[in-house]
Scaffold this active site. Structure first.
Site, short mmCIF file in Angstrom:
data_model
loop_
_atom_site.label_atom_id
_atom_site.label_comp_id
_atom_site.label_asym_id
_atom_site.label_seq_id
_atom_site.Cartn_x
_atom_site.Cartn_y
_atom_site.Cartn_z
N ASN A 7 0.87 -1.17 0.00
CA ASN A 7 0.00 0.00 0.00
C ASN A 7 0.91 1.23 0.00
O ASN A 7 1.52 1.55 1.01
CB ASN A 7 -0.88 -0.04 1.26
CG ASN A 7 -1.88 1.10 1.29
OD1 ASN A 7 -1.84 2.00 0.45
ND2 ASN A 7 -2.77 1.07 2.27
N ARG A 91 -2.85 -2.05 -3.32
CA ARG A 91 -4.05 -1.25 -3.15
C ARG A 91 -3.93 -0.04 -4.08
O ARG A 91 -2.94 0.67 -4.05
CB ARG A 91 -4.14 -0.77 -1.71
CG ARG A 91 -5.26 0.21 -1.50
CD ARG A 91 -5.26 0.74 -0.09
NE ARG A 91 -6.42 1.58 0.09
CZ ARG A 91 -6.39 2.76 0.69
NH1 ARG A 91 -5.27 3.24 1.16
NH2 ARG A 91 -7.49 3.46 0.80
N HIS A 180 -12.82 2.99 0.58
CA HIS A 180 -12.75 1.94 1.61
C HIS A 180 -13.40 0.65 1.07
O HIS A 180 -13.87 -0.17 1.85
CB HIS A 180 -13.50 2.33 2.90
CG HIS A 180 -12.91 3.48 3.65
ND1 HIS A 180 -13.70 4.40 4.29
CD2 HIS A 180 -11.63 3.83 3.88
CE1 HIS A 180 -12.92 5.30 4.88
NE2 HIS A 180 -11.66 4.98 4.64
N GLY A 212 -10.79 8.36 8.52
CA GLY A 212 -11.71 8.49 7.40
C GLY A 212 -12.88 7.57 7.72
O GLY A 212 -12.66 6.48 8.25
N ARG A 241 -12.58 15.52 8.01
CA ARG A 241 -13.39 15.85 6.84
C ARG A 241 -14.83 16.14 7.25
O ARG A 241 -15.39 15.47 8.13
CB ARG A 241 -13.39 14.70 5.82
CG ARG A 241 -12.05 14.41 5.20
CD ARG A 241 -12.23 13.47 4.00
NE ARG A 241 -10.96 12.92 3.56
CZ ARG A 241 -10.62 11.63 3.66
NH1 ARG A 241 -11.45 10.75 4.19
NH2 ARG A 241 -9.45 11.23 3.22
N GLU A 384 -7.82 -5.13 5.51
CA GLU A 384 -7.72 -4.84 4.08
C GLU A 384 -6.58 -5.60 3.43
O GLU A 384 -6.69 -6.03 2.29
CB GLU A 384 -7.58 -3.33 3.88
CG GLU A 384 -8.86 -2.60 4.30
CD GLU A 384 -8.72 -1.10 4.38
OE1 GLU A 384 -8.93 -0.43 3.37
OE2 GLU A 384 -8.42 -0.59 5.48
#
Ligand code: ADP
Length: 397
Positions: A7, A91, A180, A212, A241, A384
């Site tokens: 990643n 990823r 995601h 996130g 955010r 992940e």
């Protein structure tokens, strides 16, 4: 059979080597400050001491070469040669409308990643650097791309279209994508297994609540809706955010503060969310401490966050005409007992009953609702890297 999962960020690289015979992590690590002074590799082989390499790394190619050296190191390594690594999974954040499935890398795939640079400007260039670095350091080894946007590609037009002139969708592919995706795919699949639900029909809502945050609705593992949009800015309130917002707020603040849209977007991405409301931190632990000390803005931030998640759960239940399971995952979802409880308190109308003793846990894969709860509520740690490794194995074996 071992799979290397990579990643890449613009100046960082996370990796895991996973033994797919038992899905265990053989080694993992992190390279930081690639291309910047002070480059550092932290390599953690399973069951052995940490190994740190500090030396200049001018680009991702140098970083990958050092990761491979660490993996093969006589003392700290876990493989004898790279022949033991059967493939590499990457990823990649944005696949635009090009890909709705993971794919083995070829020139077309790299072209698509490049075409999506303007959709994922912070991530896609770094993701491509990681792939090209692996190609040059391990020629002939298969690389697989697992897209963060692939899960959301199953959304129907009614869920992904923005109600703006259609030509922007046609000309520039402006639509909702969702992010995601690897986590939502993994956790919804695990929720079906843990809840013993019908793999084709189960209606599952996954709350990926980290720094996130996003939420998804899926039926039989196929995405019906997900809260992030063209970019990860849409949807839930996040660490920094804003999530959903009246777009006119941007014009209003730009005019008042004399800033331009780029600066405004920077504020919405980096200075908003629970940090913006509380003024304390983006980290829920700090905000909860401040609330306990009587900080009213900290309390308001946590309440707004919880309320937004509950509102989306209601909307997604309507979108699917029901829900069988709700799963919490990621940093906040896995660890924040109070926030999980506060969200579920909104869900009495669905027949959700939380088992407080079962919920009093961090990071454990388990059911947190009572046996008579009409909807199964679960805590499922996301993974992940494992999801990427499984996809890589599926496409290369
Ligand atoms: P991302 O991958 O989006 O960076 P993570 O999923 O790792 O984020 O989540 C990180 C966040 O999880 C932290 O910022 C913090 O708010 C939250 N978190 C971690 N541990 C706890 C805890 N024990 N209690 C409450 N929140 C926590």
């Amino acid at each position: 059979m071992k799979i290397l999962v990579i990643n890449c960020g613009s100046s960082s690289l996370k990796y895991q080597l996973i033994d797919m015979d038992n899905e265990s992590v053989v080694a993992k690590g992190l390279v930081e400050r690639i291309g910047i002074e002070g480059s550092i590799l932290t390599h953690q082989p399973a069951g052995k001491d940490k190994f740190i390499v500090k030396q200049p790394m001018e680009d991702h190619k140098v970083a990958i070469a050092l990761v491979l050296d660490a993996l093969q190191d006589a003392e700290h390594g876990v493989v004898k040669s790279t022949d033991e690594i059967s493939a590499v999974g990457h990823r990649v954040v944005h696949g635009g409308t090009y890909y709705s499935e993971s794919v083995v890398v070829d020139d077309e795939v790299k072209k698509a990643i490049r075409e999506c640079f303007d959709l994922g400007p912070l991530h896609n260039p770094a993701n491509l650097m990681g792939i090209e670095a692996c190609e040059s350091v391990m020629p002939g080894k298969k690389n697989v791309v697992v897209w963060d946007t692939a899960f959301g590609m199953a959304m129907q037009e009614k869920a992904y279209l923005y109600a703006i002139p259609y030509e922007y969708y046609e000309k520039y592919s402006v639509r909702r994508y969702g992010f995601h995706g690897t986590s939502h795919m993994f956790v919804s699949g695990e929720a079906i297994k843990l809840g013993n639900l019908d793999p084709k029909m189960a209606k599952v809502i996954v709350c990926h609540l980290g720094n996130g945050a996003s939420i998804s609705a899926s039926i039989g593992g196929k995405c019906v809706d997900t809260s992030m949009g063209l970019t990860p800015l849409e949807g839930l309130i996040m660490g920094t955010r804003s999530g959903d917002l009246d777009p006119a707020v941007c014009q209003f603040i730009c005019n008042k503060e004399g800033i331009d849209i780029n600066e405004m977007l920077n504020i919405l991405n980096k200075k908003s969310g629970v940090l913006g409301i509380s003024g304390v931190s983006s980290d829920f632990r700090d905000i909860e401490t401040a609330r306990a000390e009587g900080n009213k803005r900290a309390a308001a931030a946590l309440e707004a966050f919880t309320y937004r998640v509950a509102k989306y759960i209601g909307a997604y239940t309507a979108a699917m005409n029901g829900v069988d399971a709700i799963a919490f995952t990621a940093g906040v979802g896995e660890n924040d007992i109070k926030t999980r409880k506060a969200i579920c308190e909104y869900l009495g109308y669905l027949g959700v009953v939380i088992d407080d003793a079962a919920n009093d846990v961090r990071g454990d894969r388990r059911m947190i609702s009572t046996p008579d709860s009409k909807v199964k509520v679960m805590l499922i740690p996301t993974n992940e890297e494992l999801a990427i490794a499984r996809e890589t194995l599926r496409l290369t074996k």
